[in-house]
Design a protein around this motif. Structure first.
Motif, PDB file in Angstrom:
ATOM      1  N   THR A  24      -8.446  10.164  -7.437  1.00  0.00           N
ATOM      2  CA  THR A  24      -7.296   9.904  -8.307  1.00  0.00           C
ATOM      3  C   THR A  24      -7.138  11.025  -9.315  1.00  0.00           C
ATOM      4  O   THR A  24      -6.022  11.484  -9.599  1.00  0.00           O
ATOM      5  CB  THR A  24      -7.472   8.562  -9.037  1.00  0.00           C
ATOM      6  OG1 THR A  24      -7.691   7.524  -8.084  1.00  0.00           O
ATOM      7  CG2 THR A  24      -6.247   8.237  -9.871  1.00  0.00           C
TER       8      THR A  24
ATOM      9  N   ASP B 222       0.784   3.712  -2.467  1.00  0.00           N
ATOM     10  CA  ASP B 222       0.172   4.870  -3.113  1.00  0.00           C
ATOM     11  C   ASP B 222      -0.327   5.855  -2.054  1.00  0.00           C
ATOM     12  O   ASP B 222      -0.821   5.451  -0.993  1.00  0.00           O
ATOM     13  CB  ASP B 222      -1.000   4.397  -3.971  1.00  0.00           C
ATOM     14  CG  ASP B 222      -1.639   5.528  -4.752  1.00  0.00           C
ATOM     15  OD1 ASP B 222      -1.146   5.844  -5.841  1.00  0.00           O
ATOM     16  OD2 ASP B 222      -2.641   6.083  -4.256  1.00  0.00           O
TER      17      ASP B 222
ATOM     18  N   ASP C 235      -5.665  -1.021  -5.159  1.00  0.00           N
ATOM     19  CA  ASP C 235      -5.208  -1.614  -6.409  1.00  0.00           C
ATOM     20  C   ASP C 235      -4.374  -2.841  -6.068  1.00  0.00           C
ATOM     21  O   ASP C 235      -3.912  -2.998  -4.926  1.00  0.00           O
ATOM     22  CB  ASP C 235      -4.380  -0.595  -7.197  1.00  0.00           C
ATOM     23  CG  ASP C 235      -4.194  -0.967  -8.660  1.00  0.00           C
ATOM     24  OD1 ASP C 235      -4.695  -2.038  -9.059  1.00  0.00           O
ATOM     25  OD2 ASP C 235      -3.548  -0.200  -9.395  1.00  0.00           O
TER      26      ASP C 235
ATOM     27  N   LYS D 196       6.500  -0.358  -4.876  1.00  0.00           N
ATOM     28  CA  LYS D 196       6.690   0.791  -5.751  1.00  0.00           C
ATOM     29  C   LYS D 196       8.001   0.729  -6.526  1.00  0.00           C
ATOM     30  O   LYS D 196       8.274   1.575  -7.380  1.00  0.00           O
ATOM     31  CB  LYS D 196       6.643   2.080  -4.938  1.00  0.00           C
ATOM     32  CG  LYS D 196       7.766   2.239  -3.923  1.00  0.00           C
ATOM     33  CD  LYS D 196       7.634   3.537  -3.149  1.00  0.00           C
ATOM     34  CE  LYS D 196       8.743   3.682  -2.110  1.00  0.00           C
ATOM     35  NZ  LYS D 196       8.595   4.938  -1.325  1.00  0.00           N
TER      36      LYS D 196
ATOM     37  N   ASP E  17       2.595   4.847 -14.946  1.00  0.00           N
ATOM     38  CA  ASP E  17       3.481   5.335 -13.894  1.00  0.00           C
ATOM     39  C   ASP E  17       3.907   6.762 -14.200  1.00  0.00           C
ATOM     40  O   ASP E  17       4.314   7.063 -15.335  1.00  0.00           O
ATOM     41  CB  ASP E  17       4.720   4.424 -13.793  1.00  0.00           C
ATOM     42  CG  ASP E  17       5.603   4.751 -12.616  1.00  0.00           C
ATOM     43  OD1 ASP E  17       6.426   5.686 -12.736  1.00  0.00           O
ATOM     44  OD2 ASP E  17       5.461   4.075 -11.583  1.00  0.00           O
TER      45      ASP E  17
ATOM     46  N   ASP F  53       0.857  -1.198   0.000  1.00  0.00           N
ATOM     47  CA  ASP F  53       0.000   0.000   0.000  1.00  0.00           C
ATOM     48  C   ASP F  53       0.889   1.242   0.000  1.00  0.00           C
ATOM     49  O   ASP F  53       0.942   1.994   0.974  1.00  0.00           O
ATOM     50  CB  ASP F  53      -0.927  -0.003   1.223  1.00  0.00           C
ATOM     51  CG  ASP F  53      -1.959  -1.110   1.153  1.00  0.00           C
ATOM     52  OD1 ASP F  53      -2.158  -1.659   0.061  1.00  0.00           O
ATOM     53  OD2 ASP F  53      -2.563  -1.433   2.186  1.00  0.00           O
TER      54      ASP F  53
ATOM     55  N   GLN G 112      -2.978   7.620  -1.879  1.00  0.00           N
ATOM     56  CA  GLN G 112      -4.389   7.376  -1.569  1.00  0.00           C
ATOM     57  C   GLN G 112      -4.559   6.185  -0.634  1.00  0.00           C
ATOM     58  O   GLN G 112      -5.361   6.224   0.303  1.00  0.00           O
ATOM     59  CB  GLN G 112      -5.173   7.106  -2.852  1.00  0.00           C
ATOM     60  CG  GLN G 112      -5.640   8.344  -3.595  1.00  0.00           C
ATOM     61  CD  GLN G 112      -6.468   7.941  -4.798  1.00  0.00           C
ATOM     62  OE1 GLN G 112      -5.924   7.485  -5.798  1.00  0.00           O
ATOM     63  NE2 GLN G 112      -7.762   8.114  -4.714  1.00  0.00           N
ATOM     64  N   GLU G 113      -3.806   5.130  -0.890  1.00  0.00           N
ATOM     65  CA  GLU G 113      -3.910   3.946  -0.034  1.00  0.00           C
ATOM     66  C   GLU G 113      -3.435   4.258   1.374  1.00  0.00           C
ATOM     67  O   GLU G 113      -4.021   3.785   2.362  1.00  0.00           O
ATOM     68  CB  GLU G 113      -3.096   2.803  -0.638  1.00  0.00           C
ATOM     69  CG  GLU G 113      -3.681   2.288  -1.957  1.00  0.00           C
ATOM     70  CD  GLU G 113      -2.838   1.210  -2.598  1.00  0.00           C
ATOM     71  OE1 GLU G 113      -3.414   0.239  -3.108  1.00  0.00           O
ATOM     72  OE2 GLU G 113      -1.596   1.358  -2.613  1.00  0.00           O
TER      73      GLU G 113
ATOM     74  N   TYR H 180      -5.464  14.032  -7.981  1.00  0.00           N
ATOM     75  CA  TYR H 180      -4.004  13.945  -7.835  1.00  0.00           C
ATOM     76  C   TYR H 180      -3.302  14.434  -9.105  1.00  0.00           C
ATOM     77  O   TYR H 180      -2.101  14.685  -9.093  1.00  0.00           O
ATOM     78  CB  TYR H 180      -3.584  12.508  -7.520  1.00  0.00           C
ATOM     79  CG  TYR H 180      -3.668  12.176  -6.048  1.00  0.00           C
ATOM     80  CD1 TYR H 180      -2.547  12.183  -5.239  1.00  0.00           C
ATOM     81  CD2 TYR H 180      -4.884  11.844  -5.460  1.00  0.00           C
ATOM     82  CE1 TYR H 180      -2.633  11.877  -3.886  1.00  0.00           C
ATOM     83  CE2 TYR H 180      -4.996  11.538  -4.117  1.00  0.00           C
ATOM     84  CZ  TYR H 180      -3.861  11.557  -3.333  1.00  0.00           C
ATOM     85  OH  TYR H 180      -3.942  11.260  -1.994  1.00  0.00           O
TER      86      TYR H 180
END
Length: 427
Positions: free
Chosen positions: A419, A24, A35, A314, A272, A22, A26-27, A422
């Motif tokens: 999203t 991201d 995701d 990531k 990405d 996790d 947002q996560e 962002y």
């Protein structure tokens, strides 16, 4: 899992925002997966690819999309909340595909649990073939193996009874072994049980239940041992069928042979912000080397694999080659889309993956750029979202002139709009 395999000095925590999967923003803000994320590790001479998928039903499409990439589907059940709707749906989809399945019961250290009752619920929902392969012990502080080990103390049930139930279930897959078992009792050796165990998994005759606590680490080492000792590798799992020909009527099964032509399936696309479009694929056949030429689907013009990546959260470490079972990625290839087949020979033209059945996006939201001149930016952003999420759809209403974005739920659409924010685009 990564910590116990020596990949991390300490386990991450969702609450601290420092988990590998996790990653991201947002996560981290929502403190749950939005995701699918990939990690890989080496443990006891085995290389393991793990795909972590969201547990919320609003993001079910991200879980379904990765099913073709794995040998075994491990469905996690929260010991406190029990069987949820998404548990049912993933178990059903994996069963329909004939995939090996296992159940991981998490949070066994929580208070006021009825784990014996949960096992009964699991068997009522998914069949009596769901059997504990280990059991909690010492109040959920550890687990005890029930497959290789015939004795021990546990918090509920009996290790001896669980062991006998597992052996009885496995030997049913092999008549000669069953006769030997009836003659010898319980003196069968692990190497005798390996092949029938995997056959039982492939045919849905056995769905192992493992117990863990992600918070304390109880049962995680034992879970890794199950991965390595008992679950099928790419040469042992259920073969993935592909369709060949203009009518897509002929079924073909790529062989997990590194010496044959390359056949790989793109199951995920990520845009990405730093390295551009990533096509993430599972290799089914052949060896893919850096600088190889690959065809996309029925395309006639190949592209060169200038950079070949593994994915680990990531991070995108570069690798020189991939073999059957590997999950790799290539970047900056605009013609790559989800569900295309990559191959290196025209002999494999007109090969297509079996279509996946996704939930229908019914919730709609009309969208428009709030600032004039942002229409193209809106179009580009929505196109990116549609590439990444198989459960988003876009409609254009000719009468109202509205553009409607559809998803699985209000939460699904709300997260999608976050999203968009962002990207600094106002809707």
């Amino acid at each position: 899992i990564l910590h116990h395999a020596g990949k991390l000095p300490a386990p991450g925590a969702v609450e601290k925002g420092n988990t590998v999967c996790d990653f991201d923003p947002q996560e981290k803000a929502h403190q749950h997966s939005l995701d699918s994320a990939l990690v890989n590790l080496d443990y006891h001479d085995a290389h393991i690819n793990l795909i972590d998928t969201p547990g919320f039903p609003d993001f079910l499409g991200q879980a379904i999309a990765v099913l073709p990439a794995v040998e075994t589907v491990a469905v996690v059940i929260n010991a406190q909340t029990g069987i949820e709707s998404v548990t049912q749906r993933i178990m059903e989809r994996a069963g329909e595909r004939g995939q090996c399945r296992m159940i991981v019961v998490n949070k066994i250290d929580a208070e006021n649990l009825n784990l014996a009752g949960l096992v009964s619920q699991i068997q009522d929902s998914f069949g009596k073939e769901c059997l504990p392969i280990n059991l909690p012990a010492k109040g959920g502080a550890e687990v005890v193996d029930c497959f290789f080990n015939p004795v021990g103390d546990s918090d509920f049930s009996s290790v001896a009874n669980a062991h006998s139930a597992l052996i009885d279930q496995v030997v049913e897959m092999d008549e000669e072994l069953m006769a030997l078992y009836l003659d010898q009792g319980e003196d069968l050796q692990p190497n005798q049980l390996h092949a029938p165990f995997e056959k039982a998994l492939r045919e849905g005759h056995l769905i192992p239940i493992c117990f863990v606590s992600a918070r304390t680490g109880a049962g995680v080492k034992e879970l890794l041992d199950v991965f390595v000792k008992l679950l099928p590798n790419p040469t042992e799992g259920t073969p993935e069928p592909f369709l060949k020909g203009e009518g897509k009527t002929q079924q073909v099964y790529p062989a997990p042979d590194p010496q044959q032509h390359v056949i790989a399936h793109v199951f995920k696309v990520v845009i990405d912000p730093f390295i551009g479009k990533l096509g993430i694929f599972r290799i089914y056949q052949g060896t893919l080397n850096k600088d190889n030429q690959l065809y996309i689907g029925d395309g006639r013009k190949p592209f060169k694999v200038s950079h070949l990546f593994h994915l680990h959260g990531k991070e995108h470490p570069e690798v020189m080659a991939g073999i059957p079972g590997d999950i790799c990625a290539v970047a900056k290839v605009d013609d790559i889309h989800r569900s295309v087949v990559l191959h290196d020979s025209h002999d494999d033209d007109q090969i297509h993956p079996q279509p996946l059945r996704f939930p229908t996006p019914l919730f709609g939201l009309a969208i428009r750029a709030a600032t004039r001149g942002d229409e193209q930016k809106l179009s580009d952003t929505v196109h990116k979202l549609l590439e990444e999420d198989p459960c988003l759809a876009l409609e254009h209403n000719a009468h109202t002139k509205e553009t409607v974005l559809r998803g699985l739920s209000d939460l699904h659409l709300r997260i999608t709009l976050e999203t968009v924010s962002y990207t600094h685009l106002t809707l």
